[in-house]
Design an enzyme around this catalytic site. Structure first.
Site, mmCIF file in Angstrom:
data_model
loop_
_atom_site.group_PDB
_atom_site.id
_atom_site.type_symbol
_atom_site.label_atom_id
_atom_site.label_comp_id
_atom_site.label_asym_id
_atom_site.label_seq_id
_atom_site.Cartn_x
_atom_site.Cartn_y
_atom_site.Cartn_z
ATOM 1 N N TYR A 33 0.856 -1.340 -0.056
ATOM 2 C CA TYR A 33 0.034 0.057 0.189
ATOM 3 C C TYR A 33 0.683 1.193 0.204
ATOM 4 O O TYR A 33 2.228 1.204 0.139
ATOM 5 C CB TYR A 33 -0.796 -0.097 1.282
ATOM 6 C CG TYR A 33 -0.241 0.318 2.436
ATOM 7 C CD1 TYR A 33 0.617 -0.456 3.084
ATOM 8 C CD2 TYR A 33 -0.576 1.605 3.178
ATOM 9 C CE1 TYR A 33 0.890 -0.061 4.334
ATOM 10 C CE2 TYR A 33 -0.243 1.828 4.329
ATOM 11 C CZ TYR A 33 0.687 0.979 5.101
ATOM 12 O OH TYR A 33 1.144 1.390 6.164
ATOM 13 N N ARG A 101 -8.312 -20.742 -1.304
ATOM 14 C CA ARG A 101 -6.953 -20.603 -0.686
ATOM 15 C C ARG A 101 -6.052 -21.388 -1.075
ATOM 16 O O ARG A 101 -6.277 -22.631 -0.962
ATOM 17 C CB ARG A 101 -7.609 -20.755 0.967
ATOM 18 C CG ARG A 101 -6.359 -20.273 2.031
ATOM 19 C CD ARG A 101 -7.054 -20.206 3.562
ATOM 20 N NE ARG A 101 -5.962 -19.948 4.490
ATOM 21 C CZ ARG A 101 -5.380 -20.661 5.010
ATOM 22 N NH1 ARG A 101 -5.419 -21.989 4.698
ATOM 23 N NH2 ARG A 101 -4.351 -20.077 5.841
ATOM 24 N N LYS A 151 6.486 -2.012 1.905
ATOM 25 C CA LYS A 151 5.300 -1.660 2.584
ATOM 26 C C LYS A 151 4.053 -2.347 2.434
ATOM 27 O O LYS A 151 3.099 -2.170 1.517
ATOM 28 C CB LYS A 151 4.968 0.117 2.130
ATOM 29 C CG LYS A 151 3.989 1.043 3.117
ATOM 30 C CD LYS A 151 4.018 2.186 2.677
ATOM 31 C CE LYS A 151 3.138 3.163 3.245
ATOM 32 N NZ LYS A 151 3.361 3.126 4.559
ATOM 33 N N GLU A 183 11.386 2.301 14.519
ATOM 34 C CA GLU A 183 10.548 3.266 13.874
ATOM 35 C C GLU A 183 9.445 3.407 14.682
ATOM 36 O O GLU A 183 9.241 2.573 15.904
ATOM 37 C CB GLU A 183 10.439 3.215 12.394
ATOM 38 C CG GLU A 183 9.550 1.853 12.081
ATOM 39 C CD GLU A 183 9.451 1.652 10.541
ATOM 40 O OE1 GLU A 183 9.484 2.336 9.813
ATOM 41 O OE2 GLU A 183 9.420 0.287 10.443
ATOM 42 N N LEU A 207 10.894 1.186 7.546
ATOM 43 C CA LEU A 207 10.515 1.829 5.915
ATOM 44 C C LEU A 207 11.283 2.933 5.677
ATOM 45 O O LEU A 207 11.536 4.031 6.559
ATOM 46 C CB LEU A 207 8.917 1.924 6.253
ATOM 47 C CG LEU A 207 8.390 2.561 4.715
ATOM 48 C CD1 LEU A 207 8.118 1.172 3.855
ATOM 49 C CD2 LEU A 207 6.894 3.003 5.053
HETATM 50 N N1 PDD Z 1 2.559 4.926 7.435
HETATM 51 N N2 PDD Z 1 7.272 3.785 8.997
HETATM 52 C C1 PDD Z 1 6.246 3.178 8.936
HETATM 53 C C2 PDD Z 1 6.172 1.870 9.482
HETATM 54 C C3 PDD Z 1 5.188 3.447 8.148
HETATM 55 O O1 PDD Z 1 3.863 2.868 8.250
HETATM 56 C C4 PDD Z 1 5.125 4.739 7.736
HETATM 57 C C5 PDD Z 1 3.969 5.517 7.096
HETATM 58 C C6 PDD Z 1 6.360 5.520 7.669
HETATM 59 C C7 PDD Z 1 6.522 6.711 7.012
HETATM 60 O O2 PDD Z 1 6.495 6.639 5.570
HETATM 61 P P1 PDD Z 1 6.111 7.993 4.696
HETATM 62 O O3 PDD Z 1 6.771 9.078 5.109
HETATM 63 O O4 PDD Z 1 6.395 7.621 3.559
HETATM 64 O O5 PDD Z 1 4.712 8.126 4.786
HETATM 65 C C8 PDD Z 1 7.438 4.906 8.309
HETATM 66 C C9 PDD Z 1 1.689 5.343 6.635
HETATM 67 C C10 PDD Z 1 1.255 6.895 6.630
HETATM 68 C C11 PDD Z 1 0.269 4.822 6.928
HETATM 69 O O6 PDD Z 1 0.468 3.644 7.111
HETATM 70 O O7 PDD Z 1 -0.703 5.363 7.379
#
Ligand code: PDD
Length: 287
Positions: A33, A101, A151, A183, A207
């Site tokens: 995503y 499945r 992601k 993170e 990420l």
């Molecule tokens: N999340 N680390 C994780 C685990 C994340 O899920 C996200 C983003 C980030 C930051 O990435 P970016 O700057 O590209 O948004 C770091 C999104 C916003 C979410 O899951 O809603």
């Protein structure tokens, strides 16, 4: 107004949009995503999100059902149809719905990937009250899988982390592995000490945030010192400032970690400045 969403080639009212119960996103969390923010009705850092989507797809041998030109068109059309001035566009691609499945991946020529996009309307996103007070976090053990650079939609542990934070009366959690912060549950984590911005180096453990990339670039352009390395919770508690970044929160100050006040307990000058620069520059470059 009923929200219009996009599902596998069609724009539909949200209550008419359907995905099979055999979809591998639903059964196996076999999907990826992106979340792209919208300011002034325009997309922030679309190119970065599109590039990371392609990378995630390649890492998982997942076929993307649209090309990048179509993808930006879908984003723009949803923003327009739903009248979004400030908010987000959520995009998800899964390995589609085979007839039954099965752990093995289906043949992509027989089972097309599924694609879903929807908007989230968030008036006042850029003027978030939380950015003025800062947020509080707790630390929790990072027990996620080893490819956090991809992601994927496997967000159960980050959701559990949010609930642990809620239960502790705070806003979010920072995850820790082998004594070092990886993170936040849905954002990248930073501390500031003696004017130097410190954030974990990239790797499979975190990420590669699109916001992180932009913020570090703006920091360097503004002659701020940046160190990409891991840090402990003790080092964070002793920092002058802390903050997180993500597409949905931009730059968000952190004023408390595990009950310890950071700096003055209010958003620090570096986080505030970076938030201003990020919003200003991103707005200029928005598409
Ligand atoms: N999340 N680390 C994780 C685990 C994340 O899920 C996200 C983003 C980030 C930051 O990435 P970016 O700057 O590209 O948004 C770091 C999104 C916003 C979410 O899951 O809603």
């Amino acid at each position: 107004m009923t929200r219009t969403v996009y599902v596998n080639g069609e724009y539909l009212p949200e209550n008419e949009a359907k995905i099979s119960i055999f979809d591998r996103g639903f059964l196996m969390a076999d999907g990826i995503y992106e979340v792209t923010s919208v300011l002034d009705g325009k997309l922030i850092d679309f190119a970065g999100h599109a590039a990371r989507l392609e990378r995630s797809a390649n890492e998982l041998d997942l076929a993307l059902p649209v090309d990048m030109d179509e993808l930006i068109e879908i984003h723009r059309k949803l923003v327009e149809l739903n009248g979004i001035e400030e908010g987000m566009v959520y995009l998800q691609v899964t390995r589609g719905a085979p007839a039954d499945r099965d752990f093995a991946f289906p043949d992509p020529d027989e089972v097309p990937s599924s694609i879903v996009l929807f908007t989230q309307n968030k008036p006042g996103l850029a003027e978030s009250p939380a950015a003025k007070t800062g947020i509080k976090v707790i630390s929790i053990e990072d027990v996620r899988w080893g490819r956090r650079d991809i992601k994927t939609v496997q967000l159960l542990y980050p959701s559990m982390g949010k609930m642990m934070a809620k239960k502790a009366g705070v806003d979010d959690a920072w995850m820790v592995e082998e004594g070092k912060v990886t993170e936040g549950t849905s954002n990248n984590a930073y501390i500031v000490k003696n004017g130097t911005i410190i954030t974990r180096h990239l790797g499979n453990e975190i990420l590669a945030g699109i916001t992180r990339n932009a913020v570090l670039r703006f920091a360097q352009e503004a002659q701020m010192k940046v160190e990409e390395r891991s840090f402990t919770i003790d080092e964070a508690k002793d920092a002058d400032e802390a903050f997180v970044t993500s597409a949905s929160t931009f730059v968000m100050p952190v004023v408390e970690i595990d009950g310890a006040q950071i700096g003055e307990g209010t958003p620090g000058p570096v986080a505030k400045r970076l938030r201003e620069i990020y919003l200003e520059e991103s707005r200029k470059a928005a598409v």
